[in-house]
Design an enzyme around this catalytic site. Structure first.
Site, PDB file in Angstrom:
ATOM      1  N   GLY A  93       0.847  -1.183   0.000  1.00 48.00           N
ATOM      2  CA  GLY A  93       0.000   0.000   0.000  1.00 48.00           C
ATOM      3  C   GLY A  93       0.882   1.232   0.000  1.00 48.00           C
ATOM      4  CD  GLN A 105       3.621   5.615   2.645  1.00 47.96           C
ATOM      5  OE1 GLN A 105       2.602   5.072   2.239  1.00 47.96           O
ATOM      6  NE2 GLN A 105       4.597   4.951   3.237  1.00 47.96           N
ATOM      7  CB  CYS A 110       5.485   2.204   7.742  1.00 43.06           C
ATOM      8  SG  CYS A 110       5.022   3.703   6.848  1.00 43.06           S
ATOM      9  CG  LEU A 111       6.660   0.999   1.663  1.00 41.45           C
ATOM     10  CD1 LEU A 111       6.098   1.351   0.291  1.00 41.45           C
ATOM     11  CD2 LEU A 111       7.725  -0.089   1.547  1.00 41.45           C
ATOM     12  CG  HIS A 115      -0.235   1.408   7.370  1.00 40.84           C
ATOM     13  ND1 HIS A 115       0.702   1.029   8.318  1.00 40.84           N
ATOM     14  CD2 HIS A 115       0.455   2.149   6.460  1.00 40.84           C
ATOM     15  CE1 HIS A 115       1.886   1.527   7.989  1.00 40.84           C
ATOM     16  NE2 HIS A 115       1.770   2.213   6.863  1.00 40.84           N
ATOM     17  CD  GLU A 116      -0.837   2.549   2.803  1.00 42.19           C
ATOM     18  OE1 GLU A 116      -0.463   3.723   2.604  1.00 42.19           O
ATOM     19  OE2 GLU A 116      -0.051   1.642   3.102  1.00 42.19           O
ATOM     20  CG  HIS A 167       0.659   6.790   5.542  1.00 48.09           C
ATOM     21  ND1 HIS A 167       1.787   7.351   6.102  1.00 48.09           N
ATOM     22  CD2 HIS A 167       0.953   5.481   5.339  1.00 48.09           C
ATOM     23  CE1 HIS A 167       2.722   6.423   6.235  1.00 48.09           C
ATOM     24  NE2 HIS A 167       2.238   5.277   5.774  1.00 48.09           N
TER      25      HIS A 167
END
Length: 210
Positions: free
Chosen positions: A78, A83, A129-130, A171-172, A175
């Protein structure tokens, strides 16, 4: 199954079917897009609420393509627009659920639906997380999630997920409201995650924080 008025298939409860033609849809976006470096914790764009998407145009379509390309380059499931440094409420996903079923899609202006008490079963699996590369921590989240928003053409959509995919949707969405998963951890857990991040080298290109 029924046909959505926008041409997207929906199930009998009105949720977009995001499990069909996943490989083709993801590849089409990715091959049109350009991978961009990933912003990491400390970058201001990650720590404030993003702007609503109001223009559903070619520029947004190009952003979505770039997001799919960036997600694949970083081996993520995702990716939110902030990001890759873009201050807009949009995320893409290419994520399996706990049964191994692949889900691919895009959501603009997502809003998580409040779950009734009987649906709030918490799952404390590990999360990463990226934007916090090389680090993981256990985090309790509901194992079912419903997100409502718009597609890349501005049409209303609803997406639901269970297990790992439910975690991804939450999660997304977080963000895009300026919240990283580490913001939901205790101070001690957060410190440990940041230590893990400092000790690891990202496997993908990141944006250095000045």
């Amino acid at each position: 199954m029924a046909e959505h008025e926008t041409g997207q298939r929906v199930d009998d409860e009105g949720f977009v079917v995001d499990t069909e033609d996943c490989e083709e849809r993801e590849r089409t976006h990715r091959e049109r897009g350009t991978a961009r470096p990933i912003t990491v914790v400390g970058n201001p764009v990650l720590h404030r609420e993003c702007r609503d998407v109001t223009e559903f145009d070619g520029e947004l379509a190009k952003l979505v393509d770039d997001m799919f390309a960036s997600q694949r380059a970083a081996e993520g499931v995702g990716l939110a627009a902030n990001q890759i440094g873009v201050d807009l409420k949009v995320f893409v996903y290419d994520c399996p659920d706990d049964e191994g079923v692949r889900h691919v899609g895009v959501v603009c202006n997502p809003v998580l639906e409040e779950l009734p008490a009987e649906r709030r079963v918490l799952d404390d699996s590990g999360e990463g997380c990226l934007s916090v590369p090389g680090a993981y921590a256990s985090l309790a989240r509901p194992d079912y999630a419903v997100v409502r928003g718009q597609d890349a053409e501005g049409r209303p959509i609803a997406v639901r997920g269970t297990g790992y995919f439910a975690r991804c949707l939450q999660h997304e969405t977080d963000h895009l409201y300026g919240r990283l998963y580490i913001d939901r951890l205790s101070k001690r857990e957060r410190k440990d995650v940041l230590r893990q991040m400092a000790e690891n080298t990202p496997r993908y290109e990141t944006v250095p924080n000045d």
